[in-house]
Scaffold this motif. Structure first.
Motif, PDB file in Angstrom:
ATOM      1  N   ALA A 103      28.626 -42.128 -36.903  1.00  0.00           N
ATOM      2  CA  ALA A 103      27.313 -41.526 -36.655  1.00  0.00           C
ATOM      3  C   ALA A 103      27.472 -40.387 -35.653  1.00  0.00           C
ATOM      4  CB  ALA A 103      26.335 -42.566 -36.114  1.00  0.00           C
ATOM      5  N   ASP A 104      26.626 -39.372 -35.759  1.00  0.00           N
ATOM      6  CA  ASP A 104      26.693 -38.233 -34.847  1.00  0.00           C
ATOM      7  C   ASP A 104      25.882 -38.457 -33.583  1.00  0.00           C
ATOM      8  OD1 ASP A 104      28.133 -35.879 -36.313  1.00  0.00           O
ATOM      9  OD2 ASP A 104      26.894 -36.825 -37.825  1.00  0.00           O
ATOM     10  N   ASP A 105      24.872 -39.282 -33.664  1.00  0.00           N
ATOM     11  CA  ASP A 105      23.995 -39.472 -32.512  1.00  0.00           C
ATOM     12  C   ASP A 105      23.181 -40.742 -32.742  1.00  0.00           C
ATOM     13  OD1 ASP A 105      22.733 -39.009 -30.126  1.00  0.00           O
ATOM     14  OD2 ASP A 105      21.799 -37.124 -30.703  1.00  0.00           O
ATOM     15  N   TYR A 106      22.471 -41.177 -31.711  1.00  0.00           N
ATOM     16  CA  TYR A 106      21.570 -42.311 -31.852  1.00  0.00           C
ATOM     17  C   TYR A 106      20.338 -42.083 -30.988  1.00  0.00           C
ATOM     18  CZ  TYR A 106      23.320 -43.849 -27.300  1.00  0.00           C
ATOM     19  OH  TYR A 106      23.653 -43.904 -25.976  1.00  0.00           O
ATOM     20  N   LEU A 128      25.490 -48.747 -44.954  1.00  0.00           N
ATOM     21  CA  LEU A 128      25.156 -47.478 -45.603  1.00  0.00           C
ATOM     22  C   LEU A 128      25.988 -46.344 -45.020  1.00  0.00           C
ATOM     23  CD1 LEU A 128      23.535 -45.669 -47.465  1.00  0.00           C
ATOM     24  CD2 LEU A 128      21.663 -45.715 -45.787  1.00  0.00           C
ATOM     25  N   LEU A 129      26.116 -46.296 -43.691  1.00  0.00           N
ATOM     26  CA  LEU A 129      26.912 -45.243 -43.063  1.00  0.00           C
ATOM     27  C   LEU A 129      28.364 -45.311 -43.518  1.00  0.00           C
ATOM     28  CD1 LEU A 129      27.273 -42.958 -40.963  1.00  0.00           C
ATOM     29  CD2 LEU A 129      27.731 -44.747 -39.274  1.00  0.00           C
ATOM     30  N   GLN A 130      28.916 -46.520 -43.581  1.00  0.00           N
ATOM     31  CA  GLN A 130      30.304 -46.674 -44.003  1.00  0.00           C
ATOM     32  C   GLN A 130      30.514 -46.112 -45.406  1.00  0.00           C
ATOM     33  OE1 GLN A 130      31.682 -50.761 -44.298  1.00  0.00           O
ATOM     34  NE2 GLN A 130      33.719 -50.155 -43.622  1.00  0.00           N
ATOM     35  N   ARG A 131      29.574 -46.348 -46.286  1.00  0.00           N
ATOM     36  CA  ARG A 131      29.687 -45.833 -47.654  1.00  0.00           C
ATOM     37  C   ARG A 131      29.518 -44.315 -47.689  1.00  0.00           C
ATOM     38  NH1 ARG A 131      28.239 -50.109 -51.870  1.00  0.00           N
ATOM     39  NH2 ARG A 131      28.373 -52.069 -50.736  1.00  0.00           N
ATOM     40  N   LEU A 132      28.621 -43.804 -46.857  1.00  0.00           N
ATOM     41  CA  LEU A 132      28.422 -42.362 -46.808  1.00  0.00           C
ATOM     42  C   LEU A 132      29.669 -41.650 -46.315  1.00  0.00           C
ATOM     43  CD1 LEU A 132      24.799 -42.017 -45.368  1.00  0.00           C
ATOM     44  CD2 LEU A 132      25.566 -41.491 -47.684  1.00  0.00           C
ATOM     45  N   ARG A 133      30.308 -42.213 -45.292  1.00  0.00           N
ATOM     46  CA  ARG A 133      31.467 -41.547 -44.708  1.00  0.00           C
ATOM     47  C   ARG A 133      32.671 -41.533 -45.650  1.00  0.00           C
ATOM     48  NH1 ARG A 133      28.814 -38.670 -42.436  1.00  0.00           N
ATOM     49  NH2 ARG A 133      28.170 -38.747 -40.256  1.00  0.00           N
ATOM     50  N   GLN A 134      32.603 -42.262 -46.744  1.00  0.00           N
ATOM     51  CA  GLN A 134      33.672 -42.199 -47.738  1.00  0.00           C
ATOM     52  C   GLN A 134      33.620 -40.910 -48.545  1.00  0.00           C
ATOM     53  OE1 GLN A 134      33.256 -45.786 -50.072  1.00  0.00           O
ATOM     54  NE2 GLN A 134      33.787 -47.131 -48.350  1.00  0.00           N
TER      55      GLN A 134
END
Length: 233
Positions: free
Chosen positions: A95-98, A63-69
């Motif tokens: 990601a900005d944080d965890y 999901l993150l990979q798709r968002l960062r596009q």
């Protein structure tokens, strides 16, 4: 009112965290898998997403990979207690944080607020003319904090809030070394502790993105055991 998307396949977490965030004044949208969240995000993006990593249908990494596009909106990962690989991979992917499970909901709220404040600081055009809001021109680099815009040799580069702040801190004083502790202070509130590995992962991700614009990018230098500095050509 900021809109927070909470994505986790644990319904207890969705219920308890959403109640806490709503009590803190946030508007909360909940999804129990990554695909459901992505479908909703394609229609309207939230202001921030908090993502579990291990989920059915589509996990948090995918999901993150798709968002960062398409967006640099702040993203916080929820990671399992003992899985350091997840943390490093998540940060390298953008990601900005965890936050580790099990987590303090108060800590999560503080990290959400910290990232939203930084997002506002780099996007708003209502702030005064300060060192943090001035346009930076350093050779091939141009940074416009008020527009959250970065370019290298005329090519736009999309950075997350944290990556932007770290690059800005380094580029403001080329040739001067910034320790990891100093960079932590730039990217995080005093009450939020992160370790050296977090800063290192953000810097690696930043360099990777800059090299998409120029594969010979080398302005960010690591001084092992000391910190980082920006070298202006």
């Amino acid at each position: 009112m900021s809109r927070i998307a909470l994505v986790d396949d644990d319904r207890n977490i969705l219920t308890s965290v959403s109640m806490t965030l709503e009590a803190e004044g946030f508007e909360v949208e909940t999804y129990n898998d990554g695909q459901a969240a992505l479908d909703a995000f394609n229609k309207k993006l939230p202001d921030m997403a908090v993502l579990d990593i291990k989920m059915p249908r589509m996990d948090g990494m995918d999901l993150l990979q798709r968002l960062r596009q398409k967006t640099a909106m702040p993203v916080i990962f929820l990671t399992s207690k003992d899985d350091e690989i997840d943390e490093v991979l998540g940060l390298r992917m953008g990601a900005d944080d965890y936050v580790k499970k099990p987590f303090s909901q108060r800590l999560l709220v503080e990290r959400i607020r910290a990232l939203l404040r930084r997002q506002e600081a780099v996007e708003t055009n209502e702030v005064g003319d300060t060192e943090e809001t001035k346009v930076i021109d350093r050779g091939d680099l141009r940074m416009d904090p008020l527009r959250h815009a970065v370019s290298w040799k005329g090519n736009d580069v999309s950075l997350t809030v944290t990556e932007f702040l770290l690059l800005q801190a380094l580029a403001q004083r080329p040739g001067f070394v910034k320790s990891r502790d100093q960079l932590m202070d730039v990217a995080y509130d005093d009450q939020v502790y992160v370790d050296d590995r977090t800063i290192d992962s953000h810097i690696k991700r930043l360099r990777k993105k800059m090299r998409t614009a120029d594969d010979s990018f080398s302005a960010s230098e690591t001084l092992y055991g000391i910190g980082y500095r920006y070298n202006e050509d």
